[in-house]
Design a protein around this motif. Structure first.
Motif, short mmCIF file in Angstrom:
data_model
loop_
_atom_site.label_atom_id
_atom_site.label_comp_id
_atom_site.label_asym_id
_atom_site.label_seq_id
_atom_site.Cartn_x
_atom_site.Cartn_y
_atom_site.Cartn_z
N UNK A 172 -10.15 18.59 0.67
CA UNK A 172 -8.95 17.77 -0.14
C UNK A 172 -9.35 17.39 -1.43
N UNK A 173 -10.10 17.94 -2.15
CA UNK A 173 -10.74 17.65 -3.32
C UNK A 173 -9.43 17.83 -4.59
N UNK A 174 -8.58 18.58 -4.17
CA UNK A 174 -7.40 18.62 -5.42
C UNK A 174 -6.60 17.29 -5.29
N UNK A 175 -6.20 16.78 -4.11
CA UNK A 175 -5.52 15.59 -3.97
C UNK A 175 -6.32 14.33 -4.30
N UNK A 176 -7.49 14.26 -4.13
CA UNK A 176 -8.44 13.24 -4.45
C UNK A 176 -8.56 13.30 -5.87
N UNK A 177 -8.52 14.52 -6.34
CA UNK A 177 -8.90 14.56 -8.13
C UNK A 177 -7.73 13.97 -8.82
N UNK A 178 -6.42 14.56 -8.36
CA UNK A 178 -5.37 14.19 -9.10
C UNK A 178 -4.83 12.65 -8.57
N UNK A 179 -5.44 11.96 -7.59
CA UNK A 179 -4.90 10.62 -7.36
C UNK A 179 -5.69 9.75 -8.40
N UNK A 180 -7.07 10.23 -8.55
CA UNK A 180 -8.02 9.43 -9.51
C UNK A 180 -7.48 9.54 -10.82
N UNK A 181 -7.07 10.78 -11.47
CA UNK A 181 -6.49 10.95 -12.59
C UNK A 181 -5.19 10.09 -13.00
N UNK A 182 -4.26 10.15 -11.85
CA UNK A 182 -2.79 9.46 -12.43
C UNK A 182 -3.04 8.24 -11.95
N UNK A 183 -3.93 7.42 -11.39
CA UNK A 183 -3.77 5.97 -10.78
C UNK A 183 -4.59 5.19 -11.49
N UNK A 184 -5.31 5.44 -12.97
CA UNK A 184 -6.03 4.72 -13.44
C UNK A 184 -5.50 3.44 -14.17
N UNK A 185 -4.24 3.37 -14.26
CA UNK A 185 -3.70 2.20 -14.93
C UNK A 185 -2.98 1.28 -13.92
N UNK A 186 -3.32 1.63 -12.65
CA UNK A 186 -2.47 1.05 -11.54
C UNK A 186 -3.28 -0.46 -11.15
N UNK A 244 0.82 -1.31 0.10
CA UNK A 244 0.00 -0.09 0.03
C UNK A 244 0.82 1.20 -0.12
N UNK A 245 2.02 1.31 0.77
CA UNK A 245 3.08 2.28 0.78
C UNK A 245 3.51 2.67 -0.38
N UNK A 246 3.92 1.66 -1.27
CA UNK A 246 4.54 1.59 -2.63
C UNK A 246 3.56 2.44 -3.47
N UNK A 247 2.30 1.91 -3.50
CA UNK A 247 1.26 2.78 -4.33
C UNK A 247 1.08 4.03 -4.04
N UNK A 248 0.99 4.22 -2.81
CA UNK A 248 0.73 5.68 -2.36
C UNK A 248 1.96 6.47 -2.88
N UNK A 249 2.94 6.17 -2.80
CA UNK A 249 4.32 6.66 -3.13
C UNK A 249 4.56 6.82 -4.42
N UNK A 250 4.24 5.84 -5.27
CA UNK A 250 4.05 6.03 -6.69
C UNK A 250 3.02 7.04 -7.31
N UNK A 251 1.82 6.86 -6.59
CA UNK A 251 0.95 7.91 -7.02
C UNK A 251 1.40 9.37 -6.75
N UNK A 252 2.04 9.65 -5.36
CA UNK A 252 2.36 11.16 -5.28
C UNK A 252 3.56 11.61 -6.14
N UNK A 253 4.29 10.71 -6.62
CA UNK A 253 5.21 11.06 -7.83
C UNK A 253 4.68 11.42 -9.11
N UNK A 254 3.75 10.62 -9.17
CA UNK A 254 3.05 10.88 -10.67
C UNK A 254 2.10 12.38 -10.40
N UNK A 255 1.63 12.58 -9.24
CA UNK A 255 0.81 13.78 -8.99
C UNK A 255 2.00 15.13 -9.10
N UNK A 256 2.95 14.96 -8.59
CA UNK A 256 3.99 15.92 -8.64
C UNK A 256 4.20 16.40 -10.00
#
Length: 258
Positions: free
Chosen positions: A244-258, A7-19
């Protein structure tokens, strides 16, 4: 432990994509930057983006690309051919010296870099992120990459108890209780830096900024649930509205192929 680490690896991968999705690591800086997160229940371990991938770009990061390290910066686990990020000591030394920090971000946003080289404080210009820059932020007076333990501890010393530190000509590092806070701090920092730069070009170095009195007005506000026009809807919702909609929106956008 395996489930928590995955779970941590997934969260960190998503955070890097969001940046990258937020514009903090794009163009020629697409592979420059890294987010990390401390492993819950293992305070001396963290997960971070590494180096050595066939496609080393923040928007392409996957959970299986992430690197497990200890707070000495040693690589404990990662995919074949990979290493820690070259500036792993930024993360390890902050995690070692700041037990309340659970996430760290380092990137090279354009306006933060400009302001650090111009030697100008990033002053409060907008409500969003105002407390991050209400007082002058420290500047680590080096452009070199932070590679050794001595450099990492020096960088952590400049950070001190702040949530952000600028690196001269080399971006910034932000911290947070979680990845959302660390990433959003970086986004707010870059936006404040951008507005400072625009104001400076329009009016010169002595341009106005939001005064302390107006910043102080934003503290110790009456909780929404205690305001008569909010009391009933908050009681019906069994708690204050989620933000926290900004974070939630970008999380959904960048994680669609995970």
């Amino acid at each position: 432990m395996a489930g928590i680490l995955d779970d941590v690896k997934r969260q960190v991968a998503i955070a890097n994509r969001i940046l990258s999705a937020m514009g903090l690591a794009t163009g020629h800086r697409l592979s420059l930057g890294h987010a990390s997160m401390r492993v819950p229940g293992q305070p001396n371990q963290f997960v971070v983006k590494g180096r050595g991938y066939k496609l080393d770009a923040l928007p392409a990061m996957l959970p299986e690309n992430m690197i497990l390290c200890d707070t000495d910066g040693n690589m404990l686990d990662g995919p074949p051919g990979s290493t820690q990020c070259f500036e792993v000591k930024i993360h390890s030394c902050i995690f070692k010296t700041r037990p309340e920090v659970n996430a760290v971000v380092h990137v090279h946003p354009t306006f933060v870099v400009l302001m650090s080289v111009l030697g100008r404080n990033i002053r409060p210009m907008a409500q969003e992120g105002i407390h991050l820059v209400a007082k002058p932020l420290p500047v680590y007076p080096h452009t070199r990459t932070v590679q050794s333990d001595e450099e990492g501890m020096d960088h952590a010393k400049y950070l001190g108890k702040h949530k952000a530190v600028l690196l001269q000509g080399h971006g910034a590092t932000t911290t947070g209780a979680d990845l959302e806070e660390a990433v959003m701090n970086m986004l707010h920092l870059e936006e404040q830096a951008k507005m400072n730069y625009y104001a400076m070009t329009a009016m010169g170095p002595d341009h106005p900024c939001i005064p302390d009195a107006l910043i102080d007005e934003m503290s110790n506000r009456t909780p929404l649930a205690e305001l008569p026009h909010f009391r009933e809807p908050i009681e019906r919702a069994k708690g204050p509205p989620r933000v926290g909609g900004v974070w939630q929106y970008y999380t959904r956008q960048v994680s669609q192929d995970m």
